[in-house]
Enzyme design. Structure first.
Site, short mmCIF file in Angstrom:
data_model
loop_
_atom_site.label_atom_id
_atom_site.label_comp_id
_atom_site.label_asym_id
_atom_site.label_seq_id
_atom_site.Cartn_x
_atom_site.Cartn_y
_atom_site.Cartn_z
N SER A 156 0.74 -1.22 0.12
CA SER A 156 -0.02 0.02 0.10
C SER A 156 0.85 1.28 -0.06
O SER A 156 2.13 1.14 0.38
CB SER A 156 -0.87 -0.07 1.19
OG SER A 156 -0.28 0.17 2.34
N LYS A 157 0.15 2.48 -0.11
CA LYS A 157 1.00 3.53 -0.28
C LYS A 157 1.53 4.03 1.16
O LYS A 157 2.90 4.32 1.22
CB LYS A 157 -0.24 4.65 -0.42
CG LYS A 157 0.48 5.94 -0.52
CD LYS A 157 -0.65 7.27 -0.88
CE LYS A 157 -0.59 8.36 0.02
NZ LYS A 157 0.50 8.90 0.52
N ARG A 158 1.09 3.31 2.17
CA ARG A 158 1.60 3.78 3.49
C ARG A 158 3.05 3.07 3.80
O ARG A 158 3.69 3.36 4.16
CB ARG A 158 0.67 3.35 4.72
CG ARG A 158 0.02 4.48 5.39
CD ARG A 158 -0.82 3.97 6.35
NE ARG A 158 -2.29 3.22 5.62
CZ ARG A 158 -2.68 2.17 6.25
NH1 ARG A 158 -2.20 1.71 7.41
NH2 ARG A 158 -3.54 1.56 5.74
#
Ligand code: GLU
Length: 515
Positions: free
Chosen positions: A265-267
């Site tokens: 994910s972007k995180r």
């Protein structure tokens, strides 16, 4: 006759394109090109609540940057235009098929409000059951199968209904997936999917099938999150009488976090310091900026090569593959069924390989811009001449991961040092060495052709004459010329700087050390 192979990439414009999406597009493109077919871009914007301005342009720019050429679709047009689903809906392209399914008894109208469905769901939860709008439950809900005909008539005039697929209970559904082989489902796990929403917009389930059918798509590559819906899609093809025209589906495994624990994910990118998007993206509502591979200085062909090998291999150990190699070698059989762990170090490795294999002339062009900007030089400056830059690029190249690091890695090839690595000077410099370096200036002057080999041979000779081992003075000499204790190939640098500049730099350093 074999049908022309046609694959589409069909993203929803809900934000920046994740690298997993780029991989889906890439595999579709590779296969289409291998078979001499077409690659299409279709924008699936039927969920207006998730529409994000700029996302479509971002998708197109990302594909362009990767060298994935769109043959047909949004931004280039084609015989099946329009290629945006919202525009196709305006032309009434979906509703008639939903109605066709109603007419043949494979779909029905449902009038349940969101609140009513929520209440049923909650009640099921209280009873520790899960609720699904299906053959078992539809009889108790408000739809054209459960309500009396006259009530249905009246409700239809309100125009506030959805159309649902009528999935028969307990049927076996088969799907031949290009990656997973034969997959069997029981229809009891398939709910009566909404096909047309109350705003008249088709859902993904109906829209992608109608479009794939009309656009003559032969293979549909998509993320494995769609696999649970695939049996509903098989039924829709069957009920519309298009089974023979159903594209071959390939459900791609997920891209996983570097440690393999869950979806990338972007995180994860933010946390571990690598981009998960091809290009930089500025969120239009929050203004938040997410970094992109392009802006970080990655070469697009290195990025594409890395991405292709995330979950696929050519069946050999070969890792460096150009777009043409990938087109030639791609096959669904070699796509792995398990998720692929994203590896940021390997991504950097690919870029490094590509930069190291770039022609010196190409790097010289980039170096020229960097030098001119950093030192404020004009075009005609001797340092900006092609020969000088090409040799400089060849010397610096093995020491960089990115082309934009060329100048900053060895600025001393363009300007004399003013500071000298104190630790090396402390350790290596002795006043007694001054005559050796002074003599070296003269010895270098006597060289007819100041080449790398001649300079090196002379240096060894001069050291021998002074009863020094080259090792005693080599690192010091490097510091004298560059200011640093390590760097590009020493004699390569000496030959590049030339006799005169080398003499000047020795004199400067000796004067500096005396202080
Ligand atoms: N719009 C869908 C998505 O973005 C496309 C899936 C497909 O390729 O069929 O996931």
């Amino acid at each position: 006759m074999n049908k022309r192979v046609r694959l589409r990439f069909a993203p929803s414009p809900t934000g920046p394109l994740h690298i997993g999406g780029v991989r889906t597009a890439l595999y579709s493109y590779l296969y289409a090109k291998q078979k001499g077919g077409d690659f299409l871009l279709r924008i699936e914007d039927t969920d207006q609540t998730r529409f994000v301005p700029g996302a479509e342009e971002y998708i197109i720019e990302s594909l362009n940057w990767c060298g994935i050429k769109i043959d047909e679709g949004v931004s280039v047009g084609g015989k099946h235009a329009p290629y945006r689903q919202s525009e196709r809906k305006e032309l009434g392209m979906y509703k008639k098929y939903a109605e066709q399914l109603i007419a043949s008894g494979h779909a029905y109208y449902a009038f349940d409000s969101a609140e009513e469905l929520d209440a049923v769901r909650k009640e099921a939860e209280i009873n520790k059951q899960s609720f699904s709008y299906n053959a078992q439950n539809r009889g108790h809900l408000r739809n054209s199968l459960s309500l009396p005909a006259n009530e249905v008539e009246t409700l239809l005039t309100t125009n506030n209904y959805v159309i649902r697929l009528k999935v028969e209970a307990n049927e076996e559904i088969h799907l031949k997936d290009l990656i997973r082989g034969d997959v069997k489902f029981n229809s009891n796990i398939v709910d009566d999917k909404v096909l047309l929403k109350s705003d008249g917009m088709p859902t993904y389930h109906l829209a992608h099938i109608v479009d794939d059918y009309l656009m003559e798509i032969t293979h549909a590559v998509r993320g494995e999150e769609w696999l649970p819906s695939a049996p509903a899609h098989v039924l829709i093809y069957q009920y519309l009488g298009w089974t023979d025209l159903m594209p071959q589906y390939a459900h791609l495994p997920l891209l996983l976090k570097p440690d393999g624990n869950g979806k990338l994910s972007k995180r994860d990118g933010d946390r571990l310091g690598f981009p998960v998007f091809p290009l930089e993206w500025k969120d239009p509502s929050s203004g938040e900026i997410s970094s992109g591979y392009r802006e970080r200085g990655y070469e697009p062909n290195a990025f594409v090569n890395m991405l292709a090998l995330l979950g696929w291999n050519p069946g050999t150990e070969q890792e460096i593959l150009s777009m043409n190699d990938l087109i030639e070698k791609f096959s669904f059989e070699h796509v792995h069924k398990a998720g692929a762990k994203f590896n940021p170090e390997k991504t950097l490795w690919f870029n490094t390989q590509y930069v190291h294999h770039m022609a010196n002339e190409v790097l010289a062009e980039k170096l020229k811009t960097q030098v001119a900007r950093a030192l404020n030089l004009n075009e005609n400056d001797a340092l900006l001449q092609d020969n000088y830059l090409t040799t400089a690029a060849s010397l610096i190249k093995p020491r960089v991961h990115f082309a934009h690091e060329l100048f900053q890695t060895a600025p001393y090839l363009f300007e004399a040092p003013t500071m000298y690595d104190a630790a090396v000077v402390e350790k290596r410099w002795k006043q007694e060495l001054q005559p050796f370096f002074e003599q070296l200036i003269n010895d270098f002057k006597s060289i007819q052709e100041f080449t790398l080999a001649n300079a090196e041979a002379q240096f060894k000779q001069s050291a021998a004459n002074a009863n020094l081992k080259p090792g005693d003075v080599l690192q010091l000499f490097r510091v004298i010329l560059s200011g640093h204790g390590s760097g590009v190939d020493l004699f390569g640098m000496i030959a590049l700087l030339g006799q005169e500049e080398v003499s000047t730099r020795i004199n400067n350093a000796l004067a500096h050390f005396k202080k």
